[in-house]
Scaffold this motif. Structure first.
Motif, PDB file in Angstrom:
ATOM      1  N   ARG A  40      21.484  58.617  29.553  1.00  0.00           N
ATOM      2  CA  ARG A  40      21.710  57.393  28.772  1.00  0.00           C
ATOM      3  C   ARG A  40      23.121  57.283  28.234  1.00  0.00           C
ATOM      4  NH1 ARG A  40      17.042  56.668  31.356  1.00  0.00           N
ATOM      5  NH2 ARG A  40      15.729  55.082  30.401  1.00  0.00           N
ATOM      6  N   ASP A  41      23.907  58.335  28.298  1.00  0.00           N
ATOM      7  CA  ASP A  41      25.301  58.271  27.899  1.00  0.00           C
ATOM      8  C   ASP A  41      26.211  57.925  29.074  1.00  0.00           C
ATOM      9  OD1 ASP A  41      24.809  58.954  25.231  1.00  0.00           O
ATOM     10  OD2 ASP A  41      24.736  61.086  25.750  1.00  0.00           O
ATOM     11  N   PHE A  42      25.618  57.651  30.220  1.00  0.00           N
ATOM     12  CA  PHE A  42      26.365  57.389  31.452  1.00  0.00           C
ATOM     13  C   PHE A  42      25.819  56.100  32.048  1.00  0.00           C
ATOM     14  CE2 PHE A  42      27.468  58.948  35.926  1.00  0.00           C
ATOM     15  CZ  PHE A  42      28.816  58.709  35.762  1.00  0.00           C
ATOM     16  N   GLU A  43      26.420  54.992  31.660  1.00  0.00           N
ATOM     17  CA  GLU A  43      25.861  53.676  31.982  1.00  0.00           C
ATOM     18  C   GLU A  43      26.668  52.934  33.047  1.00  0.00           C
ATOM     19  OE1 GLU A  43      25.382  51.202  28.573  1.00  0.00           O
ATOM     20  OE2 GLU A  43      24.905  49.407  29.741  1.00  0.00           O
ATOM     21  N   VAL A  44      27.926  52.636  32.747  1.00  0.00           N
ATOM     22  CA  VAL A  44      28.800  51.942  33.697  1.00  0.00           C
ATOM     23  C   VAL A  44      29.609  52.986  34.456  1.00  0.00           C
ATOM     24  CG1 VAL A  44      30.733  50.343  33.938  1.00  0.00           C
ATOM     25  CG2 VAL A  44      28.896  49.850  32.315  1.00  0.00           C
ATOM     26  N   LEU A  45      29.513  52.972  35.781  1.00  0.00           N
ATOM     27  CA  LEU A  45      30.146  54.008  36.585  1.00  0.00           C
ATOM     28  C   LEU A  45      31.505  53.595  37.130  1.00  0.00           C
ATOM     29  CD1 LEU A  45      27.177  54.950  36.344  1.00  0.00           C
ATOM     30  CD2 LEU A  45      27.363  55.847  38.661  1.00  0.00           C
ATOM     31  N   SER A  46      31.710  52.312  37.333  1.00  0.00           N
ATOM     32  CA  SER A  46      33.007  51.814  37.798  1.00  0.00           C
ATOM     33  C   SER A  46      33.102  50.340  37.436  1.00  0.00           C
ATOM     34  CB  SER A  46      33.179  52.016  39.307  1.00  0.00           C
ATOM     35  OG  SER A  46      32.134  51.400  40.043  1.00  0.00           O
ATOM     36  N   GLU A  47      34.332  49.866  37.243  1.00  0.00           N
ATOM     37  CA  GLU A  47      34.512  48.510  36.742  1.00  0.00           C
ATOM     38  C   GLU A  47      35.921  48.030  37.055  1.00  0.00           C
ATOM     39  OE1 GLU A  47      33.653  48.207  32.588  1.00  0.00           O
ATOM     40  OE2 GLU A  47      33.397  46.029  32.689  1.00  0.00           O
ATOM     41  N   THR A  48      36.060  46.728  37.305  1.00  0.00           N
ATOM     42  CA  THR A  48      37.382  46.146  37.506  1.00  0.00           C
ATOM     43  C   THR A  48      37.355  44.679  37.120  1.00  0.00           C
ATOM     44  OG1 THR A  48      39.230  45.978  39.083  1.00  0.00           O
ATOM     45  CG2 THR A  48      37.057  45.382  39.906  1.00  0.00           C
ATOM     46  N   ALA A  49      38.496  44.186  36.671  1.00  0.00           N
ATOM     47  CA  ALA A  49      38.644  42.757  36.376  1.00  0.00           C
ATOM     48  C   ALA A  49      38.834  41.989  37.684  1.00  0.00           C
ATOM     49  CB  ALA A  49      39.835  42.527  35.463  1.00  0.00           C
ATOM     50  N   ILE A  50      38.464  40.701  37.680  1.00  0.00           N
ATOM     51  CA  ILE A  50      38.667  39.860  38.853  1.00  0.00           C
ATOM     52  C   ILE A  50      39.229  38.503  38.441  1.00  0.00           C
ATOM     53  CG2 ILE A  50      36.926  40.948  40.310  1.00  0.00           C
ATOM     54  CD1 ILE A  50      35.052  38.587  39.622  1.00  0.00           C
ATOM     55  N   ASP A  51      39.867  37.853  39.399  1.00  0.00           N
ATOM     56  CA  ASP A  51      40.436  36.523  39.197  1.00  0.00           C
ATOM     57  C   ASP A  51      40.269  35.761  40.507  1.00  0.00           C
ATOM     58  OD1 ASP A  51      42.454  34.379  39.335  1.00  0.00           O
ATOM     59  OD2 ASP A  51      43.170  35.161  37.424  1.00  0.00           O
ATOM     60  N   ILE A  52      39.476  34.717  40.496  1.00  0.00           N
ATOM     61  CA  ILE A  52      39.182  33.976  41.728  1.00  0.00           C
ATOM     62  C   ILE A  52      40.453  33.394  42.330  1.00  0.00           C
ATOM     63  CG2 ILE A  52      38.071  31.902  42.647  1.00  0.00           C
ATOM     64  CD1 ILE A  52      35.729  32.471  40.752  1.00  0.00           C
ATOM     65  N   ASP A  53      41.291  32.749  41.514  1.00  0.00           N
ATOM     66  CA  ASP A  53      42.502  32.116  42.033  1.00  0.00           C
ATOM     67  C   ASP A  53      43.449  33.149  42.638  1.00  0.00           C
ATOM     68  OD1 ASP A  53      41.587  29.620  41.274  1.00  0.00           O
ATOM     69  OD2 ASP A  53      42.645  29.635  39.347  1.00  0.00           O
ATOM     70  N   ALA A  54      43.614  34.281  41.958  1.00  0.00           N
ATOM     71  CA  ALA A  54      44.502  35.327  42.474  1.00  0.00           C
ATOM     72  C   ALA A  54      43.966  35.903  43.779  1.00  0.00           C
ATOM     73  CB  ALA A  54      44.670  36.431  41.431  1.00  0.00           C
ATOM     74  N   GLN A  55      42.652  36.058  43.865  1.00  0.00           N
ATOM     75  CA  GLN A  55      42.045  36.583  45.086  1.00  0.00           C
ATOM     76  C   GLN A  55      42.284  35.629  46.259  1.00  0.00           C
ATOM     77  OE1 GLN A  55      40.651  39.529  45.272  1.00  0.00           O
ATOM     78  NE2 GLN A  55      39.062  39.563  46.844  1.00  0.00           N
ATOM     79  N   ARG A  56      42.064  34.361  46.021  1.00  0.00           N
ATOM     80  CA  ARG A  56      42.234  33.378  47.100  1.00  0.00           C
ATOM     81  C   ARG A  56      43.715  33.295  47.523  1.00  0.00           C
ATOM     82  NH1 ARG A  56      39.807  27.768  45.786  1.00  0.00           N
ATOM     83  NH2 ARG A  56      39.935  27.579  48.049  1.00  0.00           N
ATOM     84  N   GLN A  57      44.614  33.398  46.573  1.00  0.00           N
ATOM     85  CA  GLN A  57      46.029  33.361  46.892  1.00  0.00           C
ATOM     86  C   GLN A  57      46.441  34.575  47.731  1.00  0.00           C
ATOM     87  OE1 GLN A  57      48.632  33.201  43.501  1.00  0.00           O
ATOM     88  NE2 GLN A  57      50.448  32.803  44.713  1.00  0.00           N
ATOM     89  N   ALA A  58      45.924  35.761  47.356  1.00  0.00           N
ATOM     90  CA  ALA A  58      46.261  36.975  48.103  1.00  0.00           C
ATOM     91  C   ALA A  58      45.726  36.890  49.530  1.00  0.00           C
ATOM     92  CB  ALA A  58      45.670  38.194  47.387  1.00  0.00           C
ATOM     93  N   ILE A  59      44.548  36.324  49.696  1.00  0.00           N
ATOM     94  CA  ILE A  59      43.972  36.165  51.041  1.00  0.00           C
ATOM     95  C   ILE A  59      44.827  35.209  51.869  1.00  0.00           C
ATOM     96  CG2 ILE A  59      41.990  35.275  52.319  1.00  0.00           C
ATOM     97  CD1 ILE A  59      40.275  36.171  49.838  1.00  0.00           C
ATOM     98  N   ALA A  60      45.202  34.083  51.267  1.00  0.00           N
ATOM     99  CA  ALA A  60      46.030  33.090  51.976  1.00  0.00           C
ATOM    100  C   ALA A  60      47.375  33.682  52.382  1.00  0.00           C
ATOM    101  CB  ALA A  60      46.234  31.859  51.102  1.00  0.00           C
ATOM    102  N   GLN A  61      47.971  34.469  51.499  1.00  0.00           N
ATOM    103  CA  GLN A  61      49.261  35.089  51.825  1.00  0.00           C
ATOM    104  C   GLN A  61      49.112  36.077  52.969  1.00  0.00           C
ATOM    105  OE1 GLN A  61      50.504  36.694  48.029  1.00  0.00           O
ATOM    106  NE2 GLN A  61      51.476  34.773  47.405  1.00  0.00           N
ATOM    107  N   ALA A  62      48.050  36.856  52.965  1.00  0.00           N
ATOM    108  CA  ALA A  62      47.815  37.823  54.038  1.00  0.00           C
ATOM    109  C   ALA A  62      47.612  37.125  55.372  1.00  0.00           C
ATOM    110  CB  ALA A  62      46.618  38.707  53.699  1.00  0.00           C
ATOM    111  N   LEU A  63      46.869  36.026  55.361  1.00  0.00           N
ATOM    112  CA  LEU A  63      46.648  35.277  56.593  1.00  0.00           C
ATOM    113  C   LEU A  63      47.940  34.594  57.047  1.00  0.00           C
ATOM    114  CD1 LEU A  63      43.127  33.706  55.917  1.00  0.00           C
ATOM    115  CD2 LEU A  63      43.719  35.297  57.757  1.00  0.00           C
ATOM    116  N   GLY A  64      48.766  34.197  56.099  1.00  0.00           N
ATOM    117  CA  GLY A  64      50.028  33.552  56.434  1.00  0.00           C
ATOM    118  C   GLY A  64      50.989  34.470  57.160  1.00  0.00           C
ATOM    119  N   ARG A  65      50.861  35.770  56.891  1.00  0.00           N
ATOM    120  CA  ARG A  65      51.720  36.731  57.578  1.00  0.00           C
ATOM    121  C   ARG A  65      51.399  36.813  59.062  1.00  0.00           C
ATOM    122  NH1 ARG A  65      50.273  40.118  53.035  1.00  0.00           N
ATOM    123  NH2 ARG A  65      51.873  40.001  51.422  1.00  0.00           N
TER     124      ARG A  65
END
Length: 242
Positions: free
Chosen positions: A217-242
């Motif tokens: 019970r002292d071990f609840e969240v094992l991994s975590e990260t922040a996300i940003d939809i706009d940043a994700q879509r921009q990074a995908i578009a840039q990768a495809l643009g290459r």
């Protein structure tokens, strides 16, 4: 709550190294995510509000909507609830045994335990943190006791990700489509989180060999990260643009 070995920040993922086929699938998912949010915003609604409508007072730890959301064809499942600080609440996404790809099997430690079995042996895929405006802020994985799941190795969980789909209109078609697309849009981050989950579990077991790590019970969240939809879509578009 203890957080171990968090997955890398989304900005650290090298999208240029991803196959173009995967990038195009992620890009299509990004369009779907944005479109679902757009049609709701037009009438002053949001992703979270859709699952809370008609459910009465919002109560901590209660599953919304009542009875969870389940697709009988894909065997995907989810619910929304709240109990963590720093967020309005979060979605928990699952896949049940009948929807898993061939060869997926519970971890050896499942033998002899009172964990869901057979068709009920569900696996937690990912949790999506939401803010009070109904927008996503992060992704995280949890220990087994948190969701009362059957534990599957990370490699199997990753193979399950493309099989998560809620393909019906209850309680909300936009929300169901949004969740389905979010798994595809952020698949690199989810895969990294699942790998970090298993690393954190192994480290915890080594540090506390006398504990049942899955029920700690002292071990609840094992991994975590922040996300940003706009940043994700921009990074995908840039990768495809290459």
């Amino acid at each position: 709550m203890i957080l171990q070995d968090a997955a890398p920040d989304p900005a650290s993922i090298d999208f240029s190294q991803l196959p173009r086929e995967d990038l195009r699938a992620m890009q299509a998912a990004g369009h779907e995510v944005a479109d679902c949010m757009r049609v709701l915003r037009k009438v002053n609604l949001n992703i979270v509000g859709e699952v809370l409508k008609g459910q009465g007072q919002f109560v901590r730890l209660t599953h919304y909507p009542q009875g969870d959301v389940y697709d009988r064809d894909t065997h995907a499942q989810y619910y929304y609830h709240a109990h963590r600080s720093g967020e309005h609440g979060h979605f928990h996404l699952f896949l049940r045994a009948r929807g898993m790809p061939p060869g997926c099997a519970p971890a050896p430690e499942a033998a002899g335990r009172d964990w869901p079995a057979g068709d009920q042996a569900l696996s937690h895929l990912i949790a999506i943190s939401m803010d009070r405006f109904g927008a996503p802020t992060g992704l995280f994985t949890t220990n087994r006791w948190v969701t009362a799941e059957t534990w599957y190795p990370g490699a199997d969980v990753i193979r399950m990700l493309p099989h998560f789909a809620i393909d019906h209109a209850w309680p909300s078609w936009p929300t169901n489509r949004w969740l389905t697309a979010m798994v595809r849009l952020f698949r690199p981050q989810i895969e990294a989180l699942v790998h970090a989950r298993d690393t954190a579990l192994a480290a915890r077991r080594e540090r506390y060999p006398d504990r049942d790590v899955y029920e700690d019970r002292d071990f609840e969240v094992l991994s975590e990260t922040a996300i940003d939809i706009d940043a994700q879509r921009q990074a995908i578009a840039q990768a495809l643009g290459r």
